[in-house]
Each structure stands twice: as C-alpha cells, then as structure tokens.
Design a protein around this motif. Structure first.
Motif, PDB file in Angstrom:
ATOM      1  N   GLY A   1       1.048  -5.441  -3.788  1.00 15.31           N
ATOM      2  CA  GLY A   1      -0.208  -5.500  -3.054  1.00 15.31           C
ATOM      3  C   GLY A   1      -1.365  -5.081  -3.940  1.00 15.31           C
ATOM      4  N   ALA A   2      -1.627  -3.794  -4.010  1.00 14.18           N
ATOM      5  CA  ALA A   2      -2.746  -3.283  -4.811  1.00 14.18           C
ATOM      6  C   ALA A   2      -2.455  -3.313  -6.305  1.00 14.18           C
ATOM      7  CB  ALA A   2      -3.097  -1.860  -4.382  1.00 14.18           C
ATOM      8  N   THR A   3      -1.194  -3.440  -6.672  1.00 18.94           N
ATOM      9  CA  THR A   3      -0.836  -3.519  -8.086  1.00 18.94           C
ATOM     10  C   THR A   3       0.061  -4.720  -8.337  1.00 18.94           C
ATOM     11  OG1 THR A   3       1.105  -2.071  -7.855  1.00 18.94           O
ATOM     12  CG2 THR A   3      -0.998  -1.006  -8.404  1.00 18.94           C
ATOM     13  N   LYS A   4      -0.068  -5.264  -9.536  1.00 12.11           N
ATOM     14  CA  LYS A   4       0.746  -6.389  -9.983  1.00 12.11           C
ATOM     15  C   LYS A   4       1.543  -5.885 -11.176  1.00 12.11           C
ATOM     16  CE  LYS A   4      -1.731  -8.390  -6.933  1.00 12.11           C
ATOM     17  NZ  LYS A   4      -1.216  -8.426  -5.577  1.00 12.11           N
ATOM     18  N   SER A   5       2.866  -6.070 -11.154  1.00  9.88           N
ATOM     19  CA  SER A   5       3.715  -5.345 -12.085  1.00  9.88           C
ATOM     20  C   SER A   5       4.751  -6.197 -12.794  1.00  9.88           C
ATOM     21  CB  SER A   5       4.454  -4.237 -11.326  1.00  9.88           C
ATOM     22  OG  SER A   5       3.539  -3.369 -10.704  1.00  9.88           O
ATOM     23  N   LEU A   6       4.971  -5.835 -14.054  1.00  6.16           N
ATOM     24  CA  LEU A   6       6.089  -6.347 -14.844  1.00  6.16           C
ATOM     25  C   LEU A   6       7.003  -5.159 -15.119  1.00  6.16           C
ATOM     26  CD1 LEU A   6       4.077  -8.296 -17.566  1.00  6.16           C
ATOM     27  CD2 LEU A   6       5.036  -9.212 -15.441  1.00  6.16           C
ATOM     28  N   TYR A   7       8.281  -5.430 -15.306  1.00  6.59           N
ATOM     29  CA  TYR A   7       9.229  -4.356 -15.597  1.00  6.59           C
ATOM     30  C   TYR A   7       9.990  -4.685 -16.863  1.00  6.59           C
ATOM     31  CZ  TYR A   7       7.989  -2.824 -11.002  1.00  6.59           C
ATOM     32  OH  TYR A   7       7.262  -2.392  -9.928  1.00  6.59           O
ATOM     33  N   GLY A   8      10.317  -3.652 -17.614  1.00  9.57           N
ATOM     34  CA  GLY A   8      11.051  -3.831 -18.845  1.00  9.57           C
ATOM     35  C   GLY A   8      11.909  -2.625 -19.146  1.00  9.57           C
ATOM     36  N   ALA A   9      12.654  -2.725 -20.241  1.00  7.52           N
ATOM     37  CA  ALA A   9      13.506  -1.630 -20.688  1.00  7.52           C
ATOM     38  C   ALA A   9      13.458  -1.566 -22.203  1.00  7.52           C
ATOM     39  CB  ALA A   9      14.940  -1.826 -20.211  1.00  7.52           C
ATOM     40  N   ASP A  10      13.437  -0.333 -22.726  1.00  5.49           N
ATOM     41  CA  ASP A  10      13.434  -0.140 -24.182  1.00  5.49           C
ATOM     42  C   ASP A  10      14.873  -0.225 -24.700  1.00  5.49           C
ATOM     43  OD1 ASP A  10      14.682   2.375 -23.907  1.00  5.49           O
ATOM     44  OD2 ASP A  10      12.902   3.511 -24.479  1.00  5.49           O
TER      45      ASP A  10
ATOM     46  N   ALA B   1     -11.961  -1.488  -4.165  1.00  7.56           N
ATOM     47  CA  ALA B   1     -12.672  -2.066  -3.023  1.00  7.56           C
ATOM     48  C   ALA B   1     -11.890  -3.212  -2.376  1.00  7.56           C
ATOM     49  CB  ALA B   1     -14.052  -2.563  -3.460  1.00  7.56           C
ATOM     50  N   HIS B   2     -10.871  -3.748  -3.065  1.00  3.32           N
ATOM     51  CA  HIS B   2     -10.088  -4.872  -2.559  1.00  3.32           C
ATOM     52  C   HIS B   2      -8.669  -4.478  -2.148  1.00  3.32           C
ATOM     53  CE1 HIS B   2     -13.058  -7.989  -3.504  1.00  3.32           C
ATOM     54  NE2 HIS B   2     -13.376  -7.183  -4.511  1.00  3.32           N
ATOM     55  N   TRP B   3      -8.378  -3.201  -2.097  1.00  2.65           N
ATOM     56  CA  TRP B   3      -7.036  -2.786  -1.676  1.00  2.65           C
ATOM     57  C   TRP B   3      -6.766  -3.150  -0.235  1.00  2.65           C
ATOM     58  CZ3 TRP B   3      -6.147   2.842  -3.831  1.00  2.65           C
ATOM     59  CH2 TRP B   3      -6.088   2.795  -5.226  1.00  2.65           C
ATOM     60  N   GLY B   4      -7.768  -3.038   0.632  1.00  2.00           N
ATOM     61  CA  GLY B   4      -7.629  -3.417   2.042  1.00  2.00           C
ATOM     62  C   GLY B   4      -6.370  -2.861   2.671  1.00  2.00           C
ATOM     63  N   ALA B   5      -5.561  -3.755   3.230  1.00  2.00           N
ATOM     64  CA  ALA B   5      -4.334  -3.352   3.926  1.00  2.00           C
ATOM     65  C   ALA B   5      -3.331  -2.670   3.003  1.00  2.00           C
ATOM     66  CB  ALA B   5      -3.687  -4.578   4.569  1.00  2.00           C
ATOM     67  N   TYR B   6      -3.512  -2.819   1.698  1.00  3.16           N
ATOM     68  CA  TYR B   6      -2.573  -2.221   0.746  1.00  3.16           C
ATOM     69  C   TYR B   6      -2.913  -0.775   0.391  1.00  3.16           C
ATOM     70  CZ  TYR B   6      -1.205  -7.076   0.078  1.00  3.16           C
ATOM     71  OH  TYR B   6      -0.782  -8.353   0.277  1.00  3.16           O
ATOM     72  N   GLU B   7      -4.015  -0.249   0.913  1.00  2.00           N
ATOM     73  CA  GLU B   7      -4.402   1.116   0.558  1.00  2.00           C
ATOM     74  C   GLU B   7      -3.311   2.122   0.894  1.00  2.00           C
ATOM     75  OE1 GLU B   7      -8.012   4.324   0.853  1.00  2.00           O
ATOM     76  OE2 GLU B   7      -8.334   2.292   1.575  1.00  2.00           O
ATOM     77  N   ASN B   8      -2.591   1.898   1.975  1.00  2.00           N
ATOM     78  CA  ASN B   8      -1.521   2.809   2.383  1.00  2.00           C
ATOM     79  C   ASN B   8      -0.184   2.087   2.487  1.00  2.00           C
ATOM     80  OD1 ASN B   8      -3.134   5.261   2.747  1.00  2.00           O
ATOM     81  ND2 ASN B   8      -4.141   4.060   4.338  1.00  2.00           N
ATOM     82  N   ALA B   9       0.003   1.091   1.643  1.00  2.00           N
ATOM     83  CA  ALA B   9       1.242   0.317   1.636  1.00  2.00           C
ATOM     84  C   ALA B   9       1.613  -0.022   0.199  1.00  2.00           C
ATOM     85  CB  ALA B   9       1.065  -0.965   2.445  1.00  2.00           C
ATOM     86  N   ALA B  10       2.888  -0.212  -0.043  1.00  2.15           N
ATOM     87  CA  ALA B  10       3.371  -0.609  -1.369  1.00  2.15           C
ATOM     88  C   ALA B  10       4.520  -1.603  -1.199  1.00  2.15           C
ATOM     89  CB  ALA B  10       3.819   0.613  -2.164  1.00  2.15           C
TER      90      ALA B  10
END
Length: 172
Positions: A107-116, A131-140
């Motif tokens: 929602g509020a973040t866009k993520s990639l995952y990796g491993a060393d 300002a654009h978090w909206g409904a994602y302010e309290n959601a993940a």
C-alpha cells in the motif's frame, strides 16, 4: 518514558566471509568500506548518498549453518530509495546478482526482497508521499507489485526526505 529515537541508524550483521559480504554490498548498494577493525574481523560500510558515519557493520565469524527461515531473530532489513525509478533499477541490480527473492506492494510502500550470500534477508523499498497514504496509513497489505504501473504513476516523485516534523510525534 520512551526512547526518543527518530530512525534506525545502522545495522550490524554476522557474516561467514567478510570479503565476500563486502563485495556483495558494494555491488548491490554501492557501499564503500569507510573503516575496518581487524581485531574483530569487521568492516563498516557507508551508502553513497548517506551522511551517516556508517550504515552497515559486517563481522566475519566463519562458516556456520544458516539460521532456518522463520526462526527467532531478525527477519530482514529495509533500505529505502528516493524514487520509484530507483526501485526499478534495484530490481535489475538484484536480479543480476542472483539476489532477488520477491516483491510486493504494501500500500504505502512498494518493496523488493533479496538475500545476501549468507542468506540475510533485506528489503529495498520506496514509500508513497505521506499525503497519499490514505487508507494505507493504518494498514500494511501484502499485494502483487505492478512496478511498471507504479513507475508510470509516481515517476519523478522523491520521498526519502519526508520526515516526521520535530514535535509532531509527541503532539507538541
């Protein structure tokens, strides 16, 4: 009373092979060694755009069996990028290193995952403008990442400089 921290300053990892890990974090994140402590078989690395003394400490401890995924302890570290285009570039970098393990939208973040090389997991993330978090302010949520769509929508928007204004967290 609570600890009045503003953000995580650095992380320290135990690694099997110090030089191998330095090479990985240099190739993946452009980090440079800014100090070494030979007595502890340690190196301290800094990100290229960081004003921090060091962002990552690595302590070589020799080969050990990896900690099973899902066991107690650290799950991952998250490295924030400034633009969605930098997240897109990170995807290519991690894929070229064979380190990309997944991706998602929270929602509020866009993520990639990796491993060393030791299996230490990490996230590379970009955050929407607050300002654009909206409904994602309290959601993940955990949803499919449409990176091309996110680049089309958020291209050129820089967000890494957004911090909580002084006094906002405590209501003053």
């Amino acid at each position: 009373m609570t600890v009045n921290a503003v953000r995580l300053n650095h992380a320290v990892l135990y690694v099997a092979d110090l030089e191998r890990s330095i090479a990985f974090y240099s190739a993946a994140f452009g980090m440079t060694v800014m100090a070494r402590e030979p007595r502890a078989n340690a190196a301290f690395l800094r990100l290229p755009r960081s004003g921090n003394h060091h962002d990552l400490g690595l302590f070589g401890v020799g080969a050990q069996p990896p900690r099973p995924r899902g066991s107690l302890g650290l799950y991952h570290l998250a490295w924030q990028v400034d633009t969605i285009e930098e997240l897109e570039e990170a995807r290519a970098t991690l894929a070229n290193l064979g380190a990309l393990t997944g991706e998602s939208s929270h929602g509020a973040t866009k993520s990639l995952y990796g491993a060393d090389p030791d299996g230490n997991e990490f996230e590379v993330m970009w955050m929407l403008p607050k300002a654009h978090w909206g409904a994602y302010e309290n959601a993940a949520p955990i949803e499919r990442l449409d990176l091309a769509g996110e680049v089309a929508r958020w291209g050129g928007v820089r967000t890494a400089g957004e911090l909580v204004p002084l006094g906002a967290a405590d209501g003053s």
